[in-house]
Design an enzyme around this catalytic site. Structure first.
Site, PDB file in Angstrom:
ATOM      1  N   HIS A  46       1.753 -34.579  -9.734  1.00 56.40           N
ATOM      2  CA  HIS A  46       2.852 -33.612  -9.663  1.00 56.40           C
ATOM      3  C   HIS A  46       3.538 -33.792  -8.309  1.00 56.40           C
ATOM      4  CE1 HIS A  46       4.369 -29.335 -10.713  1.00 56.40           C
ATOM      5  NE2 HIS A  46       5.209 -29.926  -9.894  1.00 56.40           N
ATOM      6  N   ARG A  48       5.742 -33.125  -5.516  1.00 54.92           N
ATOM      7  CA  ARG A  48       6.585 -31.989  -5.135  1.00 54.92           C
ATOM      8  C   ARG A  48       7.603 -32.431  -4.092  1.00 54.92           C
ATOM      9  NH1 ARG A  48       4.995 -27.166  -7.322  1.00 54.92           N
ATOM     10  NH2 ARG A  48       2.960 -27.186  -8.360  1.00 54.92           N
ATOM     11  N   HIS A  53       1.400 -33.419  -1.199  1.00 51.48           N
ATOM     12  CA  HIS A  53       0.249 -34.200  -1.644  1.00 51.48           C
ATOM     13  C   HIS A  53       0.728 -35.529  -2.230  1.00 51.48           C
ATOM     14  CE1 HIS A  53       1.277 -32.058  -5.344  1.00 51.48           C
ATOM     15  NE2 HIS A  53       0.630 -30.964  -4.999  1.00 51.48           N
ATOM     16  N   GLU A  79       4.328 -34.734 -13.687  1.00 53.55           N
ATOM     17  CA  GLU A  79       4.764 -33.349 -13.839  1.00 53.55           C
ATOM     18  C   GLU A  79       5.735 -32.989 -12.724  1.00 53.55           C
ATOM     19  OE1 GLU A  79       1.239 -30.910 -13.901  1.00 53.55           O
ATOM     20  OE2 GLU A  79       0.947 -31.394 -16.004  1.00 53.55           O
ATOM     21  N   HIS A 200      -4.082 -26.058 -15.758  1.00 52.25           N
ATOM     22  CA  HIS A 200      -4.027 -25.213 -14.557  1.00 52.25           C
ATOM     23  C   HIS A 200      -5.274 -24.337 -14.449  1.00 52.25           C
ATOM     24  CE1 HIS A 200      -1.771 -24.148 -10.940  1.00 52.25           C
ATOM     25  NE2 HIS A 200      -2.542 -23.077 -10.995  1.00 52.25           N
ATOM     26  N   ASP A 201      -6.075 -24.611 -13.431  1.00 56.53           N
ATOM     27  CA  ASP A 201      -7.298 -23.854 -13.145  1.00 56.53           C
ATOM     28  C   ASP A 201      -8.366 -23.986 -14.228  1.00 56.53           C
ATOM     29  OD1 ASP A 201      -5.743 -21.150 -11.266  1.00 56.53           O
ATOM     30  OD2 ASP A 201      -6.719 -23.012 -10.591  1.00 56.53           O
ATOM     31  N   GLY A 223      -7.183 -30.909 -12.161  1.00 62.59           N
ATOM     32  CA  GLY A 223      -7.186 -31.555 -10.850  1.00 62.59           C
ATOM     33  C   GLY A 223      -7.918 -30.783  -9.776  1.00 62.59           C
ATOM     34  N   HIS A 224      -7.500 -29.531  -9.547  1.00 60.23           N
ATOM     35  CA  HIS A 224      -8.066 -28.815  -8.400  1.00 60.23           C
ATOM     36  C   HIS A 224      -9.585 -28.675  -8.528  1.00 60.23           C
ATOM     37  CE1 HIS A 224      -7.552 -26.128  -4.884  1.00 60.23           C
ATOM     38  NE2 HIS A 224      -8.712 -25.667  -5.329  1.00 60.23           N
TER      39      HIS A 224
HETATM   40  C1  LIG Z   1       1.664 -27.671 -13.580  1.00 63.61           C
HETATM   41  C2  LIG Z   1       0.316 -27.396 -13.047  1.00 63.61           C
HETATM   42  O1  LIG Z   1      -0.294 -26.386 -13.288  1.00 63.61           O
HETATM   43  C3  LIG Z   1      -0.302 -28.413 -12.246  1.00 63.61           C
HETATM   44  O2  LIG Z   1      -0.027 -29.591 -12.865  1.00 63.61           O
HETATM   45  C4  LIG Z   1       0.265 -28.581 -10.881  1.00 63.61           C
HETATM   46  O3  LIG Z   1       0.190 -29.938 -10.599  1.00 63.61           O
HETATM   47  C5  LIG Z   1      -0.500 -27.909  -9.837  1.00 63.61           C
HETATM   48  O4  LIG Z   1       0.190 -28.233  -8.642  1.00 63.61           O
HETATM   49  P1  LIG Z   1      -0.580 -28.219  -7.252  1.00 63.61           P
HETATM   50  O5  LIG Z   1      -1.678 -29.257  -7.342  1.00 63.61           O
HETATM   51  O6  LIG Z   1       0.512 -28.555  -6.259  1.00 63.61           O
HETATM   52  O7  LIG Z   1      -1.138 -26.831  -7.111  1.00 63.61           O
HETATM   53  N1  LIG Z   2      -1.081 -29.411 -15.534  1.00 62.80           N
HETATM   54  C1  LIG Z   2      -2.277 -28.959 -14.876  1.00 62.80           C
HETATM   55  C2  LIG Z   2      -2.735 -30.009 -13.924  1.00 62.80           C
HETATM   56  O1  LIG Z   2      -2.258 -31.138 -13.953  1.00 62.80           O
HETATM   57  C3  LIG Z   2      -3.800 -29.703 -12.954  1.00 62.80           C
HETATM   58  O2  LIG Z   2      -3.866 -28.335 -12.657  1.00 62.80           O
HETATM   59  P1  LIG Z   2      -5.129 -27.911 -11.749  1.00 62.80           P
HETATM   60  O3  LIG Z   2      -6.361 -28.333 -12.490  1.00 62.80           O
HETATM   61  O4  LIG Z   2      -5.003 -28.625 -10.432  1.00 62.80           O
HETATM   62  O5  LIG Z   2      -5.019 -26.417 -11.624  1.00 62.80           O
END
Ligand SMILES: CC(=O)[C@@H](O)[C@H](O)COP(=O)(O)O
Ligand SMILES: NCC(=O)COP(=O)(O)O
Length: 254
Positions: A46, A48, A53, A79, A200-201, A223-224
């Site tokens: 993603h 930005r 990042h 994204e 997301h999360d 991802g996170h």
């Molecule tokens: C769209 C979404 O929920 C994630 O793909 C996004 O990439 C999170 O972005 P950050 O990693 O910048 O929080």
């Molecule tokens: N579209 C969600 C994504 O790519 C990752 O979201 P997150 O796991 O970092 O919250």
């Protein structure tokens, strides 16, 4: 044959850590290779506007990596908000999938889906152009069946259900209250002939329950939490743990 939901590993937070020094590690392409070898079927980034990042060069480097014959069939998902800069970067690499997200440039993270009718004409134009360049287009939406139907009308191929609210409800023991909305939105999307992604999360604790309750999810992008898990278990073992949940969920639904 059992359809297993694909894991697309979001590498934003690998890039965030790398950016803290003028160094090349942790390596974004390197982590992509490990994740794919462990069973990830896609890579998500993603980029930005502030390049906090993922940098533009990361997108180019990943596109070059995933073009290699050994990664045939591995999808690249980019994204972002459809700004001119974002669309120019996407046009350079022509990824397998583009997920359009209604984020403002200074937004800390993604925290809502599109109000599609409000942006209907622009989304129609952008989606048509992205599809002409060969990308599948997904729209990031809240768990709202009306948005699923609206996504079809603007030409999207898929929707991505924003699962942040699910995560928060799960943490508060209220997952059962919110999952029906996700199920209804997914069913509406499928009825429109749209594919269903989610993200997301999502994490090792809440992923299985989501997939059990919500039908037909083709791809989860994570991802996170996955990066946090990898700090503890390593990227290989972490991806295998997520893929195991996806596999078990598919077999249970069969
Ligand atoms: C769209 C979404 O929920 C994630 O793909 C996004 O990439 C999170 O972005 P950050 O990693 O910048 O929080
Ligand atoms: N579209 C969600 C994504 O790519 C990752 O979201 P997150 O796991 O970092 O919250």
């Amino acid at each position: 044959m059992v359809e297993i939901c694909a894991l697309s590993v979001n590498l934003n937070k690998v890039a965030l850590l790398r950016n803290q020094r003028d160094l090349t590690y942790p390596s974004v392409p390197g982590m992509a290779g490990i994740a794919i070898k462990a069973g990830a079927r896609g890579i998500t980034v993603h980029p930005r506007p502030d390049e906090r990042h993922i940098r533009r060069q990361d997108v180019r480097d990943l596109a070059e990596l995933l073009a290699q014959e050994r990664y045939k069939g591995i999808e690249f998902n980019i994204e972002g908000y459809p700004s001119d800069d974002f669309l120019a970067l996407v046009a350079e690499v022509e990824p397998d999938q583009v997920t359009l997200v209604p984020d403002a440039p200074d937004q800390r993270t993604s925290d809502h889906g599109w109000d599609i009718p409000l942006h209907e004409e622009r989304l129609k134009r952008v989606i048509a152009k992205l599809k002409r360049h060969g990308s599948r287009v997904s729209l990031f939406i809240d768990a709202d069946p009306a948005m699923a139907s609206a996504a079809r009308a603007v030409g999207a191929d898929r929707v991505e259900l924003y699962t942040g609210p699910y995560h928060h409800a799960f943490m508060e023991g209220r997952a059962g209250e919110i999952l029906p909305a996700y199920r209804t939105a997914a069913e509406a999307a499928l009825a429109e002939g749209l594919g269903v992604n989610a993200g997301h999360d999502l994490n090792l604790d809440n992923l299985g329950g989501f997939l059990t309750a919500v039908p037909g999810v083709a791809e989860v992008s994570i991802g996170h939490a996955l990066t946090a898990d990898a700090l503890v278990m390593g990227m290989d073992a972490t991806v295998r743990a997520y893929v195991d949940i996806l596999t078990r969920s598919a077999r249970a639904a069969a």
